[in-house]
Every structure is written in C-alpha cells, then in structure tokens.
Design an enzyme around this catalytic site. Sequence first.
Site, PDB file in Angstrom:
ATOM      1  N   ARG A 131      21.179  18.344 -76.708  1.00 57.43           N
ATOM      2  CA  ARG A 131      20.363  17.253 -76.148  1.00 57.43           C
ATOM      3  C   ARG A 131      21.233  16.102 -75.649  1.00 57.43           C
ATOM      4  NH1 ARG A 131      16.790  12.844 -78.776  1.00 57.43           N
ATOM      5  NH2 ARG A 131      15.016  12.601 -77.368  1.00 57.43           N
ATOM      6  N   ILE A 135      13.017  10.801 -72.249  1.00 58.78           N
ATOM      7  CA  ILE A 135      13.226  12.158 -72.736  1.00 58.78           C
ATOM      8  C   ILE A 135      12.414  12.268 -74.025  1.00 58.78           C
ATOM      9  CG2 ILE A 135      15.404  11.451 -73.858  1.00 58.78           C
ATOM     10  CD1 ILE A 135      16.404  14.318 -73.572  1.00 58.78           C
ATOM     11  N   SER A 136      11.537  13.263 -74.098  1.00 61.62           N
ATOM     12  CA  SER A 136      10.619  13.381 -75.236  1.00 61.62           C
ATOM     13  C   SER A 136      11.378  13.598 -76.536  1.00 61.62           C
ATOM     14  CB  SER A 136       9.664  14.555 -75.024  1.00 61.62           C
ATOM     15  OG  SER A 136       8.844  14.341 -73.915  1.00 61.62           O
ATOM     16  N   GLN A 137      10.733  13.226 -77.642  1.00 67.27           N
ATOM     17  CA  GLN A 137      11.383  13.468 -78.931  1.00 67.27           C
ATOM     18  C   GLN A 137      11.469  14.980 -79.156  1.00 67.27           C
ATOM     19  OE1 GLN A 137       7.971  11.325 -80.901  1.00 67.27           O
ATOM     20  NE2 GLN A 137       8.630  12.604 -82.611  1.00 67.27           N
TER      21      GLN A 137
END
Length: 216
Positions: free
Chosen positions: A36, A62-64
């Site tokens: 990530r 950016i999504s968890q």
Amino acid sequence: MTEDTLAERKMQFLFALRSKGVTDMRVLTAMEKVDRGLFVRGLFAERAYEDTPLPIACGQTISQPSVVGLMTQALDVSPRDKVLEVGTGSGYQAAILSQLARRIYTVDRHKRLVRDARQVFEALDLANITAFTSDGSFGLPEQAPFDRIIVTAAAEDPPGPLLAQLKIGGIMVVPVGQSDTVQSMIRVRRHEQGFDYGEIRPVRFVPLVEGLAPDS
C-alpha cells in the site's frame, strides 16, 4: 525502515484486516503482496500500513485497507473474471484485484489520478490492468459485459448503466446513500429475472460525480 520493522508492520496490517472481518485467504494473500505504501505519496507514506483512509491528489482518498478487503471479499472474484472498477483513485484497489482476476478495467474522472496509477501499475508489472480517464457513472460499454463491478464512490442508488453492464450471474459491490451521511456498502447479484440486493456494512465514501473533472 528495517526489514524487521517492515515485517512487524505487515503482520499487524494483516491482523487488523482479519479482526475487521477479512478472512478470505486469497484476498489476504493479495493484500500482503501489494504494498500500500507505493500508492500513498508524501507525508502520509509512513502511515500506509495503518487501517485508515488517507488523502491523495485531486481531493480524493485511498480507502482504509479493511474496507478494500471487505469490498474485494464481497466481490467474490474468480481467476477468469473480467472486472470493472469505477473510481481508480490511487490504484490500490485495482492492484489488489489484479492478483485475483484475469482482467481489470479501471476508470476515473481525474486524469492526474489515472496517470499516477498507471505509473505504479507499470512499475509493479501489473499488465492485466487497463486504466482510462472516463465518466465512471456510465461504466465502460465498449468492454461490457463484466463478471464483476466494484464502485469506490457513493451513488444514491446503484447506477443503471452499471447494472446493465453486469453479466447474468455477475456481482457488483457499491456504496449507496446520500454523500453527507453514512452510506451502506451493498452487494448486487444479477440473475435472469432481475437483481438481488444485500447490505454488507456502513461505510463513508466520496460521492460518485458525473462528468470529467476540470483537470481532465
């Protein structure tokens, strides 16, 4: 960062995913493999292994990781699937899907995000991802139908053009609800007679916006 520190962070990262309900081993393996940190720029790169959304360019996020994992798990991707992602963002979700499916098409209304994501895909040699600058609310009719569709922005209802591009037997995962309230992540399965809908969990995503962004 030392190798030991990195290994410790990855172990905590995977533990956090499992504790939030990501239990599919194929999904966990993909998320362990895709770093990530490569999708987070600048000051926030140090926080790449935290289970939290982080800012990226163009006012997006950016999504968890746990939400990425749960959406991927709900999509139930198989190795022969062709997948459409609406909302490329950082490219992280598409990179995860590239480990699980045959072909990924990803679209975003921000040209800069698509350009940056392509650079990461090329660096990681993810040759099964094709990224476009496009109005995702209309899907990608020229490549339809899709086995799976994932939407990483919230619509008031599942968009009709996307439902129409889903194969019979296909699955779409999409957040729905008003943009200023908590939304629901839902799973839609298409069958011969219509669509089945199931709620997965509450989420909060940026709204799905029609049209290309001004920077495009």
